[in-house]
Design a protein around this motif. Structure first.
Motif, short mmCIF file in Angstrom:
data_model
loop_
_atom_site.label_atom_id
_atom_site.label_comp_id
_atom_site.label_asym_id
_atom_site.label_seq_id
_atom_site.Cartn_x
_atom_site.Cartn_y
_atom_site.Cartn_z
N THR A 146 13.96 2.22 -0.92
CA THR A 146 14.74 1.38 -1.12
C THR A 146 14.64 0.48 -2.20
O THR A 146 13.44 0.61 -2.97
N THR A 147 15.61 -0.02 -2.86
CA THR A 147 15.24 -1.10 -3.73
C THR A 147 15.54 -2.55 -3.31
O THR A 147 16.41 -2.99 -2.38
N LEU A 148 15.25 -3.36 -4.09
CA LEU A 148 15.33 -5.03 -3.64
C LEU A 148 16.48 -5.84 -4.25
O LEU A 148 16.66 -6.90 -3.99
N GLY A 149 17.49 -5.08 -5.12
CA GLY A 149 18.54 -5.84 -5.58
C GLY A 149 18.13 -6.15 -7.11
O GLY A 149 16.72 -6.20 -7.35
N ARG A 150 19.14 -5.99 -7.63
CA ARG A 150 18.88 -6.44 -9.33
C ARG A 150 18.03 -7.44 -9.74
O ARG A 150 18.25 -8.49 -9.06
N GLY A 151 17.09 -7.37 -10.54
CA GLY A 151 15.95 -8.30 -10.77
C GLY A 151 15.06 -8.43 -9.76
O GLY A 151 14.06 -9.46 -9.87
N GLY A 152 14.84 -7.47 -8.93
CA GLY A 152 14.10 -7.65 -7.78
C GLY A 152 12.42 -7.60 -8.00
O GLY A 152 11.49 -7.79 -7.16
N SER A 153 12.04 -7.16 -9.24
CA SER A 153 10.55 -7.09 -9.63
C SER A 153 9.93 -8.35 -9.58
O SER A 153 8.76 -8.47 -9.13
N ASP A 154 10.83 -9.27 -9.88
CA ASP A 154 10.20 -10.74 -9.72
C ASP A 154 9.62 -10.97 -8.10
O ASP A 154 8.70 -11.49 -7.86
N THR A 155 10.47 -10.46 -7.31
CA THR A 155 10.39 -10.77 -5.93
C THR A 155 9.08 -9.81 -5.52
O THR A 155 8.13 -10.25 -4.86
N THR A 156 8.98 -8.53 -6.03
CA THR A 156 7.83 -7.91 -5.68
C THR A 156 6.54 -8.54 -6.09
O THR A 156 5.68 -8.60 -5.51
N ALA A 157 6.59 -9.06 -7.43
CA ALA A 157 5.47 -9.67 -7.76
C ALA A 157 4.83 -10.91 -7.16
O ALA A 157 3.97 -11.22 -6.77
N VAL A 158 5.92 -11.77 -6.85
CA VAL A 158 5.48 -12.72 -5.65
C VAL A 158 5.13 -12.45 -4.32
O VAL A 158 4.20 -13.15 -3.86
N ALA A 159 5.77 -11.29 -3.80
CA ALA A 159 5.37 -10.88 -2.49
C ALA A 159 4.00 -10.31 -2.60
O ALA A 159 3.15 -10.70 -1.73
N LEU A 160 3.58 -9.55 -3.63
CA LEU A 160 2.09 -8.97 -3.73
C LEU A 160 1.09 -10.46 -3.87
O LEU A 160 0.24 -10.35 -3.32
N ALA A 161 1.57 -11.36 -4.58
CA ALA A 161 0.77 -12.43 -4.87
C ALA A 161 0.58 -13.12 -3.62
O ALA A 161 -0.69 -13.64 -3.42
N ALA A 162 1.52 -13.16 -2.72
CA ALA A 162 1.60 -13.81 -1.29
C ALA A 162 0.44 -13.12 -0.48
O ALA A 162 -0.30 -13.86 0.14
N VAL A 163 0.45 -11.84 -0.34
CA VAL A 163 -0.14 -11.06 0.64
C VAL A 163 -1.37 -10.82 0.03
O VAL A 163 -2.54 -10.64 0.86
N LEU A 164 -1.67 -11.06 -0.90
CA LEU A 164 -3.11 -10.93 -1.59
C LEU A 164 -3.84 -11.98 -1.95
O LEU A 164 -4.96 -12.06 -2.28
N CYS A 165 -3.12 -13.02 -1.64
CA CYS A 165 -3.60 -14.47 -1.71
C CYS A 165 -4.22 -14.80 -3.35
O CYS A 165 -5.17 -15.06 -3.65
N ALA A 166 -3.36 -14.16 -4.11
CA ALA A 166 -3.66 -14.29 -5.64
C ALA A 166 -3.88 -15.61 -5.90
O ALA A 166 -3.31 -16.72 -5.46
N ASP A 167 -4.54 -16.02 -6.86
CA ASP A 167 -4.96 -17.44 -7.48
C ASP A 167 -3.89 -17.65 -8.52
O ASP A 167 -3.67 -18.89 -8.65
#
Ligand code: ASP
Ligand code: MG
Length: 594
Positions: A146-167
Motif C-alpha cells: 500500500t502507499t500512504l498518499g502523495r507526500g507520505g514519506s513525511d508520515t513514514t518518518a514521523v511514525a517511525l520516530a513515534a514508535v522508536l521513541c526517537a530523540d
C-alpha cells in the motif's frame, strides 16, 4: 542510546551526488553517537513520472497496481542509499515497508497506518547498522503493498520516530524551513524558528507545502518534535513542536489558497438535517469541503455556502442538483473566481482585535471580503482571485510577519527532549488502537454566548472592518464570526457570537451601524449553545463533520452556525438544545474519545 530519524525528500536524493551527501549526513550523526534511521523518498520527480506512465497505459489504473508501481520509487532510493553508506565503509541495511512491518488498512493509494513492528529495526540498529526505510509505503492484511498518499514519506518518518521513541526527527528538504507565507508571493516572508503543531496543521491544510498534513497529526498525537531543514546547508531550520515561536506575535503565518470555488444554496429550509443532506452527498463524492458558512435564517429559510477546490466544482454541482429539491433550495449559485486568504496563530486565543486587523488591512487596499469564517486559531476571508495575492501581501504586512518576534521564548510546556513520562504516555496511546485513528481530546459545551445577526449588510470593502472596530472599541469580545454570501446582489449577512452580558451593548452598536449602513434587519438570540469537538484528524477523517451533522439531524436539532478547522469543529444551536446536542455528540463519538 539516542536515536534520530532523518528523512530525505525527493530533491535531496535526486542524483548520486545528493545520495552520497545524504549518506554522509547519516554517518556523521552515527559518529556523534546516535542510532540512525533514514527515511527516503523516490528520487526527484520519479513518482510523478510513474504516475504519468500509468496514465499512458490506463485512464483509471487500478489502485492496487498503482501502489505496486509507486512504491518502487522509494525502494530504488533506499537500496542506493544503503550502497552509498556501504561505499563509505559503514554498515547499512535498506528495508521496504513490508519488511519493516508497517501495517496499514487496504485503502490503496491513501492507506492509513495501523501499527508498526519495531523488532527488526531495533535488532538491526543494535548491530550497528544505519537503517534505511523506504518511505510512503506499507503492507495490508493480505500482504499487498500500500502507499500512504502523495507526500507520505513525511508520515513514514514521523511514525517511525513515534514508535522508536526517537530523540529527533529531522526532515531534510529543498527549503530551509517553514515560512510565514509563500516567499514567491511575498518576498518579505520570514523563516520561523518554531511553529506549533496546531498552527502547522492549519498552514499545511491551507496548502503551505513543506509537510504532509498527516505527518503533523502524527507528531501532535505522539509528541514527536520535527525539525524541518535544508539538505544543502547545516543551518538550523524550523522546529515543529507543541509551542509557538513567541508570545509576541498573535499570528504566525498567512496563506492563500488560490483555486477555490464558492457554492451557495440560497434560501434553503432552516430545519434539522439540511447540512447532513448536503454534505453527505459531497462526502460520497470525496469532495474536500472547506469554509462552511451557514448564517442564521429568517422566516425559516437560510443560506448555506461553502468552498471547494476548483477542480471539484463539477462534481459538487452534480451533488447540488441532486440535493436541491430535497432541501427545497430556491437557487444554487457558484463562483469559480475566488481565493481564500487565511491567517493562523495560537496567539489569537488570548488576544482580541485580530479579526479587525485583518479586515482593516484588506480595506486599506480596497479589497472586498465575500465570506468570513473564524475559528480559535484561524481567520479566513474569501476574496476575488484577481485580488488574492495583493490581499496576502496586505495581511502579511499588517501582522508584521516579516519582523523577527521579540526574543521572548514561551515559558510553559516541555523542553526540547521528550520527557520520560511522555514516553510512557505515548506508548500507552499506541497500544491497541490504529495509529492514525481519529483521536478526540474533548467535546465541550459553552452556554454563555448570545448571537447577533445582521441581514442585508452592504457587501463592499471596509464594512466588516468598520463593524468589528466599533464592537471592539466598546470592549465586546466577539467569538465566532460568520459572513456569508447573500442572494441579494451586493448584500451579505453577518453573524457573530458574544458573551451574554455583552449582548445589550453589542445590539446598540450594531443597531446604530445598521441604520448608517442601510442593513435590512437585525436578529438576535440571547442564549445560544456553542459545541466544540476538538482533536487530531478532524479533517483528514472526512467523516467527522458528516457524523456530527447526522447525529444532530437525528436528534432533531437545527444547526445555526458552523465553522471547521483542522483541530476543531464548532457549531452553534439554540440555547435550550445545548445539553441534548452535547449528549448526541458524545454518543456518536464515544469510540474516538479516549
Ligand atoms: N514519493 C512520494 C511522492 O512523491 C512520497 C514522498 O515523496 O513523500 O508523493
Ligand atoms: Mg515531500
Amino acid at each position: 542510546m539516542s536515536l534520530v530519524v532523518q528523512k530525505f525528500g525527493g530533491t535531496s536524493v535526486a542524483d548520486s551526488h545528493k545520495i552520497m551527501a545524504a549518506a554522509r549526513k547519516a554517518i556523521r550523526a552515527q559518529q556523534q553517537g546516535h542510532q540512525v534511521v533514514m527515511v527516503v523518498s523516490a528520487m526527484g520527480k520519479q513518482t510523478d513520472l510513474l504516475v504519468e506512465l500509468a496514465q499512458q497505459i490506463h485512464v483509471r489504473p487500478p489502485a492496487r497496481e498503482m501502489d505496486v508501481l509507486l512504491s518502487t520509487g522509494e525502494q530504488v532510493s533506499a537500496a542506493l542509499m544503503a550502497m552509498a553508506i556501504d561505499s563509505l565503509g559503514h554498515k547499512a541495511v535498506s528495508l521496504t515497508g513490508t519488511q519493516i512491518g508497517i501495517h496499514t488498512d487496504s485503502t490503496h493509494t491513501k492507506a492509513r497506518i495501523r501499527s508498526i513492528n519495531t523488532d527488526r529495526m531495533q535488532q538491526l540498529l543494535n548491530q550497528g547498522n544505519i537503517l534505511i526505510a523506504a518511505g510512503f509505503q506499507g503492507v495490508d492484511e493480505d500482504a499487498d503493498i500500500t502507499t500512504l498518499g502523495r507526500g507520505g514519506s513525511d508520515t513514514t518518518a514521523v511514525a517511525l520516530a513515534a514508535v522508536l521513541c526517537a530523540d529527533a526527527c529531522e526532515i531534510y528538504t529543498d527549503v530551509d524551513g517553514v515560512y510565514t507565507t509563500d516567499p514567491r508571493i511575498v518576498p518579505e516572508a520570514r523563516r520561523v524558528s518554531r511553529v506549533s503543531y496546531d498552527e502547522m496543521l492549519e498552514l499545511a491544510s491551507l496548502g503551505a507545502g513543506v509537510m504532509h498534513s498527516r505527518s503533523i497529526e502524527f507528531a501532535k498525537k505522539y509528541d514527536v518534535q520535527i525539525h524541518v531543514r535544508s539538505s544543502l546547508t547545516d543551518t538550523p531550520g524550523t522546529l515543529i513542536t507543541d509551542l509557538p515561536e513567541s508570545n509576541s506575535h498573535v499570528v504566525c503565518g498567512a496563506a492563500v489558497t488560490l483555486d477555490e470555488a464558492r457554492v451557495s444554496l440560497l434560501r434553503v429550509a432552516d430545519v434539522p438535517g439540511t447540512s447532513w443532506e448536503v454534505f453527505s452527498r459531497l462526502a460520497e463524492r470525496k469532495v474536500a469541503v472547506d469554509m462552511i458558512v451557514q448564517n442564521v435564517g429568517e422566516q425559516g429559510l437560510t443560506d448555506l455556502s461553502f468552498t471547494v477546490p476548483c477542480a471539484e466544482l463539477e462534481s459538487t454541482l452534480d451533488a447540488m442538483r441532486e440535493v436541491r429539491d430535497v432541501v427545497a433550495a430556491h437557487q444554487v449559485s457558484h463562483d469559480d473566481q475566488v481565493s481564500k486568504v487565511s491567517v493562523v496563530g495560537l496567539g489569537m486565543v488570548r488576544r482580541t482585535g485580530v479579526a479587525e486587523t485583518m479586515f482593516r488591512a484588506l480595506t486599506e487596499v480596497g479589497i472586498n471580503i465575500q465570506m468570513i469564517t473564524t475559528s480559535e486559531i484561524k481567520i479566513s476571508a474569501l476574496v476575488a482571485r484577481s485580488e488574492a495575492k495583493a490581499a496576502l501581501r496586505a495581511v502579511h504586512q499588517a501582522f508584521e510577519l516579516g519582523d523577527e518576534p521579540a526574543p521572548k521564548l514561551p515559558q510553559e510546556g516541555r523542553g526540547e527532549q521528550l520527557a520520560t513520562a511522555d514516553v510512557a504516555d505515548v506508548l500507552s496511546r499506541l497500544r491497541g488502537v490504529d495509529m492514525e485513528e481519529l483521536f478526540l481530546d474533548e467535546i465541550t459545551l459553552d452556554q454563555q454566548q448570545a448571537r447577533v445577526t445582521m441581514n442585508g449588510v452592504p457587501d463592499s470593502p471596509g464594512v466588516a472592518a468598520e463593524i468589528f472596530e466599533e464592537i471592539a472599541a466598546a470592549g465586546v469580545l466577539v467569538d465566532m464570526i460568520v459572513q456569508s454570501y447573500h442572494e441579494m446582489p451586493g448584500k451579505s449577512s453577518l453573524s457573530l457570537t458574544v458573551p451574554q452580558p455583552q449582548l445589550e451593548s453589542c445590539l446598540q452598536i450594531v443597531g446604530a451601524l445598521s441604520q448608517e449602513l442601510g442593513c435590512q434587519s437585525i436578529t438576535h438570540c440571547p442564549h445560544v449553545a456553542k459545541l466544540s469537538v476538538s482533536g487530531v484528524g478532524l479533517r483528514s477523517h472526512t467523516s467527522v463533520a458528516i457524523r456530527m451533522f447526522r447525529a444532530l439531524s437525528e436528534a432533531d436539532i437545527n444547526v445555526e452556525m458552523i465553522n471547521t478547522s483542522e483541530v476543531r469543529v464548532n457549531i452553534v444551536v439554540a440555547g435550550e438544545l445545548g445539553t441534548r446536542a452535547l449528549q448526541s455528540l458524545q454518543d456518536v463519538f464515544a469510540d474516538a474519545l479516549r
